[in-house]
Design a protein around this motif. Structure first.
Motif, PDB file in Angstrom:
ATOM      1  N   PRO A 150       9.403   6.945  -9.546  1.00 37.49           N
ATOM      2  CA  PRO A 150       9.298   6.643  -7.799  1.00 37.49           C
ATOM      3  C   PRO A 150       7.984   7.069  -7.166  1.00 37.49           C
ATOM      4  N   MET A 151       7.387   8.265  -7.638  1.00 41.00           N
ATOM      5  CA  MET A 151       6.174   8.506  -6.843  1.00 41.00           C
ATOM      6  C   MET A 151       5.086   7.681  -7.509  1.00 41.00           C
ATOM      7  N   TYR A 152       5.221   7.191  -8.694  1.00 41.16           N
ATOM      8  CA  TYR A 152       4.094   6.242  -9.255  1.00 41.16           C
ATOM      9  C   TYR A 152       4.275   5.001  -8.348  1.00 41.16           C
ATOM     10  N   PHE A 153       5.378   4.529  -8.077  1.00 43.39           N
ATOM     11  CA  PHE A 153       5.442   3.195  -7.400  1.00 43.39           C
ATOM     12  C   PHE A 153       5.018   3.318  -5.929  1.00 43.39           C
ATOM     13  N   LEU A 154       5.588   4.534  -5.197  1.00 44.00           N
ATOM     14  CA  LEU A 154       5.221   4.736  -3.794  1.00 44.00           C
ATOM     15  C   LEU A 154       3.460   4.976  -3.915  1.00 44.00           C
ATOM     16  N   ILE A 155       3.143   5.257  -4.720  1.00 46.48           N
ATOM     17  CA  ILE A 155       1.524   5.588  -4.778  1.00 46.48           C
ATOM     18  C   ILE A 155       0.820   4.218  -4.923  1.00 46.48           C
ATOM     19  N   SER A 160      -2.995   3.435  -0.175  1.00 43.96           N
ATOM     20  CA  SER A 160      -4.204   2.775   0.582  1.00 43.96           C
ATOM     21  C   SER A 160      -5.445   2.459  -0.712  1.00 43.96           C
ATOM     22  N   HIS A 161      -6.767   2.531  -0.177  1.00 49.36           N
ATOM     23  CA  HIS A 161      -7.590   2.166  -1.209  1.00 49.36           C
ATOM     24  C   HIS A 161      -7.185   2.801  -2.693  1.00 49.36           C
ATOM     25  N   GLN A 162      -7.658   2.343  -3.469  1.00 44.98           N
ATOM     26  CA  GLN A 162      -7.769   2.822  -5.073  1.00 44.98           C
ATOM     27  C   GLN A 162      -6.085   3.404  -5.465  1.00 44.98           C
ATOM     28  N   ARG A 163      -5.202   2.660  -4.964  1.00 45.85           N
ATOM     29  CA  ARG A 163      -3.873   3.341  -4.980  1.00 45.85           C
ATOM     30  C   ARG A 163      -3.414   3.044  -6.351  1.00 45.85           C
ATOM     31  N   GLN A 164      -3.870   1.897  -6.905  1.00 40.78           N
ATOM     32  CA  GLN A 164      -3.371   1.807  -8.352  1.00 40.78           C
ATOM     33  C   GLN A 164      -4.185   2.610  -9.404  1.00 40.78           C
ATOM     34  N   TYR A 165      -5.443   3.053  -9.045  1.00 42.84           N
ATOM     35  CA  TYR A 165      -6.215   4.094 -10.072  1.00 42.84           C
ATOM     36  C   TYR A 165      -5.631   5.526  -9.900  1.00 42.84           C
ATOM     37  N   ALA A 166      -5.277   5.735  -8.641  1.00 44.28           N
ATOM     38  CA  ALA A 166      -4.619   7.086  -8.418  1.00 44.28           C
ATOM     39  C   ALA A 166      -3.201   7.180  -8.916  1.00 44.28           C
ATOM     40  N   LYS A 169      -3.606   7.539 -12.702  1.00 45.25           N
ATOM     41  CA  LYS A 169      -4.160   9.069 -12.917  1.00 45.25           C
ATOM     42  C   LYS A 169      -3.039   9.818 -12.815  1.00 45.25           C
ATOM     43  N   PHE A 170      -2.161   9.860 -11.893  1.00 43.65           N
ATOM     44  CA  PHE A 170      -1.114  10.820 -11.532  1.00 43.65           C
ATOM     45  C   PHE A 170      -0.137  10.721 -12.546  1.00 43.65           C
ATOM     46  N   PHE A 171       0.131   9.621 -13.034  1.00 45.66           N
ATOM     47  CA  PHE A 171       1.337   9.190 -14.145  1.00 45.66           C
ATOM     48  C   PHE A 171       0.855   9.958 -15.349  1.00 45.66           C
ATOM     49  N   LEU A 172      -0.410   9.496 -15.922  1.00 48.99           N
ATOM     50  CA  LEU A 172      -0.996   9.878 -17.103  1.00 48.99           C
ATOM     51  C   LEU A 172      -1.198  11.429 -17.431  1.00 48.99           C
ATOM     52  N   TYR A 173      -1.673  12.093 -16.166  1.00 55.47           N
ATOM     53  CA  TYR A 173      -1.870  13.501 -16.152  1.00 55.47           C
ATOM     54  C   TYR A 173      -0.525  14.233 -16.446  1.00 55.47           C
ATOM     55  N   SER A 174       0.517  13.709 -15.595  1.00 51.58           N
ATOM     56  CA  SER A 174       1.632  14.245 -15.574  1.00 51.58           C
ATOM     57  C   SER A 174       2.530  13.779 -16.951  1.00 51.58           C
ATOM     58  N   ASP A 237      -6.929  12.616  -5.730  1.00 47.35           N
ATOM     59  CA  ASP A 237      -7.037  11.048  -5.669  1.00 47.35           C
ATOM     60  C   ASP A 237      -5.579  10.632  -5.381  1.00 47.35           C
ATOM     61  N   ALA A 238      -4.449  11.311  -5.939  1.00 48.45           N
ATOM     62  CA  ALA A 238      -3.216  10.942  -5.430  1.00 48.45           C
ATOM     63  C   ALA A 238      -2.826  11.077  -4.038  1.00 48.45           C
ATOM     64  N   GLY A 239      -2.991  12.505  -3.528  1.00 49.67           N
ATOM     65  CA  GLY A 239      -2.839  12.605  -2.373  1.00 49.67           C
ATOM     66  C   GLY A 239      -3.671  11.759  -1.271  1.00 49.67           C
ATOM     67  N   GLY A 240      -4.922  11.372  -1.511  1.00 54.71           N
ATOM     68  CA  GLY A 240      -5.609  10.791  -0.769  1.00 54.71           C
ATOM     69  C   GLY A 240      -5.139   9.312  -0.796  1.00 54.71           C
ATOM     70  N   ALA A 241      -4.528   8.597  -1.723  1.00 52.67           N
ATOM     71  CA  ALA A 241      -4.083   7.188  -1.770  1.00 52.67           C
ATOM     72  C   ALA A 241      -2.733   7.201  -1.596  1.00 52.67           C
ATOM     73  N   ALA A 242      -1.887   8.068  -1.381  1.00 53.29           N
ATOM     74  CA  ALA A 242      -0.488   7.805  -1.144  1.00 53.29           C
ATOM     75  C   ALA A 242      -0.310   7.795   0.413  1.00 53.29           C
ATOM     76  N   PRO A 243       0.800   7.157   0.547  1.00 49.87           N
ATOM     77  CA  PRO A 243       1.135   6.884   2.193  1.00 49.87           C
ATOM     78  C   PRO A 243       1.419   8.286   2.594  1.00 49.87           C
ATOM     79  N   ALA A 244       1.116   8.788   3.919  1.00 43.89           N
ATOM     80  CA  ALA A 244       1.276  10.203   4.227  1.00 43.89           C
ATOM     81  C   ALA A 244       2.736  10.847   3.996  1.00 43.89           C
ATOM     82  N   GLY A 245       3.945  10.130   4.267  1.00 46.02           N
ATOM     83  CA  GLY A 245       4.796  10.894   3.750  1.00 46.02           C
ATOM     84  C   GLY A 245       5.249  10.880   2.561  1.00 46.02           C
ATOM     85  N   ALA A 246       4.886   9.968   1.585  1.00 43.58           N
ATOM     86  CA  ALA A 246       4.811  10.324   0.135  1.00 43.58           C
ATOM     87  C   ALA A 246       4.020  11.454  -0.266  1.00 43.58           C
TER      88      ALA A 246
END
Length: 511
Positions: A150-155, A160-166, A169-174, A237-246
């Motif tokens: 769910p977090m992958y799809f929320l981001i 916002s910008h570079q959301r798919q890259y972020a 990256k979040f998914f692969l690291y985890s 990257d993930a925190g910068g691209a995610a919606p504020a609530g996510a």
């Protein structure tokens, strides 16, 4: 109500709510928001009842449930909560409804399904509850991995910008961290008598070499999730691209799975390996505190700045865990809660500021407090809480971590204290550049910057402000719940608190 299946109901309830929300008509977005919010409030009410039912002086693990799942593998749906897990479950229950309220309009600009956005938030709540409630190692691993989806799809879909890259990256690291843990989980099953039950595994005697390898498998997964230096690069990257609530849930709750996992799995299951690795973990902690604080000072993106502050805070939590004293351990767990409240508030307020300005760049602000004084005031308060100002909840936890660490490792405590000074620098400079000083003329041309906090936004920030102040002056209700679990964890690894010796020096008993 001690026999009520709190943990299984709490795990399943948000998932049921998510299904209800997801299948609502796309042309009824307001209904989807309302259903999601009401459902999250029901989870909060049930969580409060569970908190009241918990006996701090009773058994270490309470609300235990077990249902057979894969008997041939020794896997079961086993849930149980100690004081550490209970605190994190309450944090989830408090934050999710506030995040839903704060995200009321976040999905509208993405041109994607609004009901799906709020359904994803409820699915995320379900998986977060499951990962903290699990008392079966395999079940924990399943929630640990499923939580990414769910977090992958929320981001990736609503960011916002570079959301798919972020998001990738979040998914692969985890995922890579999860693969290390999967190998360790299988190894633990083999040496543990082909069971995944936490209580049974905690009694298993493992050879030194095997224990160290298994510890590293779990620790790497948790260090990436936390994140600890040098496994932290996905978070800005993930925190910068995610919606504020996510982002508030990502940094406020999801990252705590890493530190919770160390406390629940690494220390009790691999006590000798934990003590062997402690000096390295303390070193990573203090490096992360200083390194992330220095990077935060130089950030021009508000959400990336908050993300870097969180990396520094996780360094304090790591130091508190591996100091192996009850003071520092209680401080670390309390820090997990207080960081979730303070950084959750900071992310939500930053999101409100960004939505008004249409930009996350600090250089696009300046003097905003003249236009939105209440919002600026809450931002200032959230910043002061983040830097652990006395009177706010994070101060208590940071103080306990440093005092508890100082009694056993003075150099680590002294170096970590430098992070407090740097925190004041990056927080106050951020506040000064965004809301103070000369008004940026460009702000007067933005319609959103003429709107201060509305009623919905006040309802979002008020409970977090109140909790931060309440726990800053009276943390006893929480520490009474945390202390027995922390003491039991110290007993698991054979450590007792240091005692003063002749001449006023301090020596540690139980080594």
């Amino acid at each position: 109500m001690s026999n009520f299946p709190f943990l299984s109901v709490l795990t399943v309830a948000p998932l049921v709510g998510a299904l209800a929300v997801a299948f609502l008509p796309r042309h009824r977005p307001e209904l989807a928001k309302q259903v999601a919010f009401v459902w999250s409030l029901l989870v909060l009410v049930l969580s409060v009842v569970m908190w009241v039912s918990f006996n701090a002086g009773g058994d270490r693990f309470q609300f235990r449930e077990s249902y057979s799942w894969i008997p041939n593998w020794g896997v079961s749906f086993t849930f149980a909560a100690d004081g550490i897990a209970l605190v994190m479950l309450m944090l989830i229950a408090v934050l999710v409804p506030l995040v839903i309220l704060a995200s009321w309009h976040d999905a509208e600009s993405s041109k994607r399904s609004i009901p799906v956005y709020f359904a994803l938030l409820l699915i995320l709540e379900s998986t977060m509850i499951g990962v903290f409630a699990a008392a079966d190692v395999f079940l924990f691993y399943v929630f640990f991995e499923v939580m990414l989806v769910p977090m992958y799809f929320l981001i990736g879909s609503y960011g916002s910008h570079q959301r798919q890259y972020a998001a990738v990256k979040f998914f692969l690291y985890s995922l890579v961290g999860g693969l290390f843990m999967l190998a360790a989980v299988i190894g633990l099953w083999v040496v543990g008598g082909k069971t995944f039950d936490w209580q049974a595994l905690s009694q298993v005697d493992i050879s030194t070499g095997t224990e160290r390898w298994l510890f590293l498998g779990f620790f790497l997964a948790f260090a990436i999730k936390a994140p600890f230096f040098p496994f932290h690069t996905w978070l800005p990257d993930a925190g910068g691209a995610a919606p504020a609530g996510a982002a508030a849930l990502l940094v406020g709750v999801l990252d705590k799975v890493g530190t919770f996992g160390i406390l629940r799995y690494c220390l009790p299951l691999f006590p000798e390996a934990s003590k062997w690795f402690a000096p390295w973990a303390l070193a990573l902690g203090v490096i992360g505190i200083i390194y992330a604080a220095l990077l935060a000072v130089g950030q021009n993106d508000l959400k990336r700045l908050v993300s870097y502050t969180s990396i520094a805070h996780f360094g304090f939590i790591g130091v508190g865990i591996f100091a192996f004293t009850t003071q520092a351990g209680t401080g670390a767990v309390l820090y997990m809660l207080n960081h979730g409240l303070a950084t959750g508030l900071l992310f939500l307020v930053v999101g409100m500021l960004i939505s008004r300005r249409g930009s996350a760049l600090i250089s696009d602000f300046g003097g905003a407090g003249k236009l939105v004084p209440v919002l600026a005031g809450v931002l200032f308060f959230a910043g002061l809480a983040s830097l652990a100002l006395p009177g706010t909840a994070p101060f208590i936890s940071e103080f306990l971590v440093l005092i508890g660490t100082f009694t056993v490792n003075k150099p680590v405590a002294v170096i970590a204290t430098v992070g407090i000074i740097l925190a004041a620098a990056y927080v106050l400079w951020m506040v000064q550049r965004t809301t103070q000083g000369t008004l940026n003329p460009a702000l007067t041309e933005v319609d959103g910057m003429r709107r201060d906090l509305n009623l919905r936004e006040k309802v979002v920030v008020a409970p977090l402000v109140a909790l931060i102040l309440l726990l800053g002056f009276y943390p006893k209700p929480v520490t009474d719940v945390i202390n027995p679990a922390v003491q039991a964890t110290m007993d698991d690894i054979g450590r007792t608190d240091p005692a003063p010796s002749v001449g006023g020096t301090v020596q540690e008993a139980g080594r």
